[in-house]
Each structure stands twice: as structure tokens, then as C-alpha cells.
Design a protein around this motif. Sequence first.
Motif, short mmCIF file in Angstrom:
data_model
loop_
_atom_site.label_atom_id
_atom_site.label_comp_id
_atom_site.label_asym_id
_atom_site.label_seq_id
_atom_site.Cartn_x
_atom_site.Cartn_y
_atom_site.Cartn_z
N PRO A 111 0.50 -0.91 0.20
CA PRO A 111 -0.11 -0.44 -0.17
C PRO A 111 0.64 1.49 -0.35
CG PRO A 111 0.41 -1.06 2.12
CD PRO A 111 0.47 -2.20 0.81
N GLY A 112 2.20 1.32 0.39
CA GLY A 112 3.02 2.49 0.36
C GLY A 112 3.59 2.16 -0.56
N ARG A 113 3.45 1.81 -1.73
CA ARG A 113 4.01 1.88 -3.25
C ARG A 113 3.38 1.74 -4.50
NH1 ARG A 113 9.01 3.31 -2.26
NH2 ARG A 113 9.46 2.24 -4.12
N PRO A 114 2.58 2.80 -4.24
CA PRO A 114 1.23 3.35 -5.73
C PRO A 114 2.08 3.35 -6.56
CG PRO A 114 1.93 5.85 -4.46
CD PRO A 114 2.70 3.95 -3.87
N VAL A 115 1.30 3.68 -7.70
CA VAL A 115 1.72 4.06 -9.44
C VAL A 115 1.32 5.48 -8.96
CG1 VAL A 115 1.24 3.64 -11.24
CG2 VAL A 115 1.19 1.46 -10.16
N VAL A 116 2.24 5.97 -9.89
CA VAL A 116 2.62 7.33 -9.68
C VAL A 116 2.61 8.18 -11.16
CG1 VAL A 116 3.66 9.70 -8.80
CG2 VAL A 116 3.58 7.57 -7.62
N ARG A 117 1.80 8.86 -11.76
CA ARG A 117 1.74 9.50 -13.02
C ARG A 117 2.86 10.73 -13.03
NH1 ARG A 117 -2.85 9.00 -17.11
NH2 ARG A 117 -3.03 6.94 -16.42
N VAL A 118 3.54 11.33 -13.52
CA VAL A 118 3.90 12.51 -13.90
C VAL A 118 3.84 13.21 -14.94
CG1 VAL A 118 6.30 14.22 -13.22
CG2 VAL A 118 6.01 12.13 -12.51
N ILE A 119 3.64 13.67 -15.66
CA ILE A 119 3.12 15.05 -16.42
C ILE A 119 3.47 16.40 -16.29
CG2 ILE A 119 1.59 16.16 -18.20
CD1 ILE A 119 -0.30 13.92 -16.59
N LYS A 120 4.43 16.35 -18.22
CA LYS A 120 5.22 17.95 -17.73
C LYS A 120 4.90 18.49 -19.26
CE LYS A 120 9.10 15.78 -15.14
NZ LYS A 120 11.14 15.26 -15.51
N LYS A 121 4.72 19.62 -19.11
CA LYS A 121 4.30 20.38 -20.16
C LYS A 121 5.72 21.29 -20.39
CE LYS A 121 0.16 21.99 -22.73
NZ LYS A 121 -1.64 22.97 -22.37
N ASP A 122 5.88 21.20 -22.09
CA ASP A 122 7.06 22.62 -21.96
C ASP A 122 6.54 22.82 -23.73
OD1 ASP A 122 9.15 23.23 -22.23
OD2 ASP A 122 10.17 22.36 -23.05
N ASP A 123 6.18 24.32 -23.51
CA ASP A 123 5.08 24.69 -24.38
C ASP A 123 4.39 24.05 -25.15
OD1 ASP A 123 7.35 27.36 -24.32
OD2 ASP A 123 9.23 25.62 -25.36
N ASP A 124 4.59 22.77 -26.32
CA ASP A 124 3.51 22.31 -27.30
C ASP A 124 3.90 20.97 -26.79
OD1 ASP A 124 2.24 24.41 -28.03
OD2 ASP A 124 3.46 24.48 -29.30
N ASP A 125 5.06 21.10 -26.01
CA ASP A 125 5.57 19.22 -25.85
C ASP A 125 4.59 19.06 -24.67
OD1 ASP A 125 6.92 18.78 -28.45
OD2 ASP A 125 8.46 19.87 -27.34
N LEU A 126 4.11 17.55 -24.61
CA LEU A 126 3.26 17.31 -23.07
C LEU A 126 4.14 15.90 -23.34
CD1 LEU A 126 1.01 17.88 -20.80
CD2 LEU A 126 -0.23 16.15 -22.07
N THR A 127 5.08 15.29 -21.79
CA THR A 127 5.55 14.55 -21.62
C THR A 127 5.25 13.61 -20.36
OG1 THR A 127 7.24 15.05 -22.61
CG2 THR A 127 7.67 13.16 -21.17
N VAL A 128 4.08 12.31 -20.73
CA VAL A 128 3.52 11.40 -19.90
C VAL A 128 4.35 10.15 -19.52
CG1 VAL A 128 1.36 10.36 -18.60
CG2 VAL A 128 1.31 12.71 -20.00
N ASN A 129 4.89 9.83 -17.53
CA ASN A 129 6.23 9.35 -17.10
C ASN A 129 4.70 8.41 -16.30
OD1 ASN A 129 8.12 9.27 -18.73
ND2 ASN A 129 8.92 11.34 -18.10
N GLU A 130 4.91 7.06 -16.26
CA GLU A 130 4.69 7.00 -14.80
C GLU A 130 5.56 5.98 -13.97
OE1 GLU A 130 -0.23 5.88 -16.51
OE2 GLU A 130 0.98 4.02 -15.19
#
Length: 341
Positions: free
Chosen positions: A307-326
Motif C-alpha cells: 500500500p505504500g508503493r503506488p503507481v504515480v503518473r508524472v505529466i510535464k508540459k513544455d511549450d507544446d510538448d506533453l510528456t507523460v511518465n508513470e
Amino acid sequence: MKYVHIDTVESGDFLGRTIFSSNGAVLLSEGVQLTVYMINTLRRIGVTMLYIKDEHLQDVEIDDVVSEENKRAVMQKMGEMLQSVRSGKEFNTRAVSISIDKLLEDVMQNREVLLQLTDIRTKDNEQYVHALNVCTMAALTGINMGLSATQVKELATGALLHDVGKVELLTDDDSEDLRKHHTWRGFDLLKSKRELSLLIAHVAFQHHEAPDGTGVPRGLEDEQIHLYAKIVAVANTYDNLLYNPATGERGKPHLVIEELSALSGTKLDREVVIQFLRTVSVYPTGTSVRLSNHEVGVVVGQHRGLPGRPVVRVIKKDDDDLTVNEFDLAKFTTLFVDAVL
């Protein structure tokens, strides 16, 4: 969806989950576009946290142990029963019992799902959401401890009605005198119902007792306290630490779990705490967190065994670029949650 404080909500945001009143009626439906008036009204009626839709988290779903339909049914039947108690009328426990049966069907079917306990609370529904949470947590803990179906039903009923003695006391005060009074009152109310096991009445009577003998109303020690009451004491303490009805503020689950663990063996039964902690989410889905690599993201998944080790989604927006990492923290073993935002 994101689970956020109401102070961060803006006009034009879309509500992620329906908000219900104490009798199960819909106050605001999922998907409604919030206005300044709606946000101010929610704040006025005591809402502090709520779910907001997010275009980058549309696939994220909150797994509930109990369905919305059965939550509403339990709250409605409980509300009707407590209204009878307030008015001094004979109250019907059969309807409550039937709704608990349906709740337990959900619990058995979803027993591997970690409890999120993120239902939206208001001043109107707080008492009912609290009772529902304690009931669900107690049932899951009882199942983990190997109780039979009959025992789990008794435990769940006692948990749902553990604060029935408070209905005539319109206060958020949590003084020792109040705890003593409502435990005796609850015991007297429930023991008079022949259709209820006497053990159910003892849950209301003993849920403020402590293994070290410092509890109320009788200062019972460890083996003198029934297992049902020990289980409800843990669930009740957790939910009270998670949500303060006097201020409307929510505690952060990972910190509440630390507080609960610190009470283990003195104020709360150690084995019950161990089994209880297998049922609740440390970082509820939708919560914003900062990772140890300084990335900020949103919890999008859970692991029953970790329970202390979830899945985390990180979303970064740089100008028109969108990066999604889990980041699945069960696999990224050198990463951990540094802070809950």
C-alpha cells in the motif's frame, strides 16, 4: 481525476464524483461544471476535499469497496433509524440489517481493493459517512482476522451503530464525559432490541476502551475488551484522525497511519492494527505527490500487498510538448513518495 483541496478548485472545473446528502440524495452530480457560487456553497457546507476531472487523467478510476448505490442505501436507512431515536420512537433495525447485508456482499466481492476513504463529506453527511467508513473498515479487518460470516455481520452492525448514543448530543465535543455518556446510552438503546445480538450493544459500550486500561467508560483492560470493540476502536480512531468534524480538515493518510501505529499496544490492540493496515490505502488514487527524484505527479494505481508503493503518473508540459511518465514504485525500488501535496 484529481483529489484536491477546495481552495485549489476554480470556476469551470468539472466535478469528478457525485456529492450526496445525509439521506443519500444527490447534492451535485458527477460531471457538473462548477461555478463560483457552487464552490462557495460547497465550502460553506463543510466540503474541504473533492474530486475534479482532469483531461490527462481520464482513464484513472477510483476502485470502491462498496458501490455508490449501497452506500446511499445504508446512509438512508441509518438516517431513518436515527431520526426515530431522536424523536423517541421505536426504531426499525430490519431495514438497516438488509442494507448491511448488501454492503457486505460488496465487501466480500472487493476484499482485495484498498480502501480510499475519500467520499466527499459535508457538515450534513459527516456522521453518516463516518459510520459507513467505520463499518466497512471493521468488516474488512474482521475478514482478515478470519471471522465467520455471522461474526462479520455482527461486527459490521455494531460498527455502523457504534455512535448511536450520540444522536441526542448535538456537539462535536470529544471530551471524556461525552465518550462515557454516549457509550452507556448506545448500550442501553441497542441491548433493548431483541433482534440484535448483545455483542452488537457491547461494541457501542466498549469502543472507547483501551488495552492499557485507560479507556472509558469502565477502564477495561486487554482481554476484558471484546474483539469486535477492539476492531471498531481502531477503525473509529483512524477515521477520526483522517477527518476532524470540528474543523472539517482532513489528515493525510500516511501521517494518520503513523499516528495509529504509535497507539498500537497501548490505546489500540496491536494485532488488530496490523490487520487493519492491510485494508487502507496509504496514498489514495488521485492524490498529488512529490517523489524523491523531485518529480511531481498524481497517484493513479494501487498495490494490495504494497500500500505504500503506488503507481504515480508524472505529466510535464513544455511549450507544446506533453510528456507523460508513470512510475510504479513497486518496481522502481529506489524511488519513494517524498511528500503529499
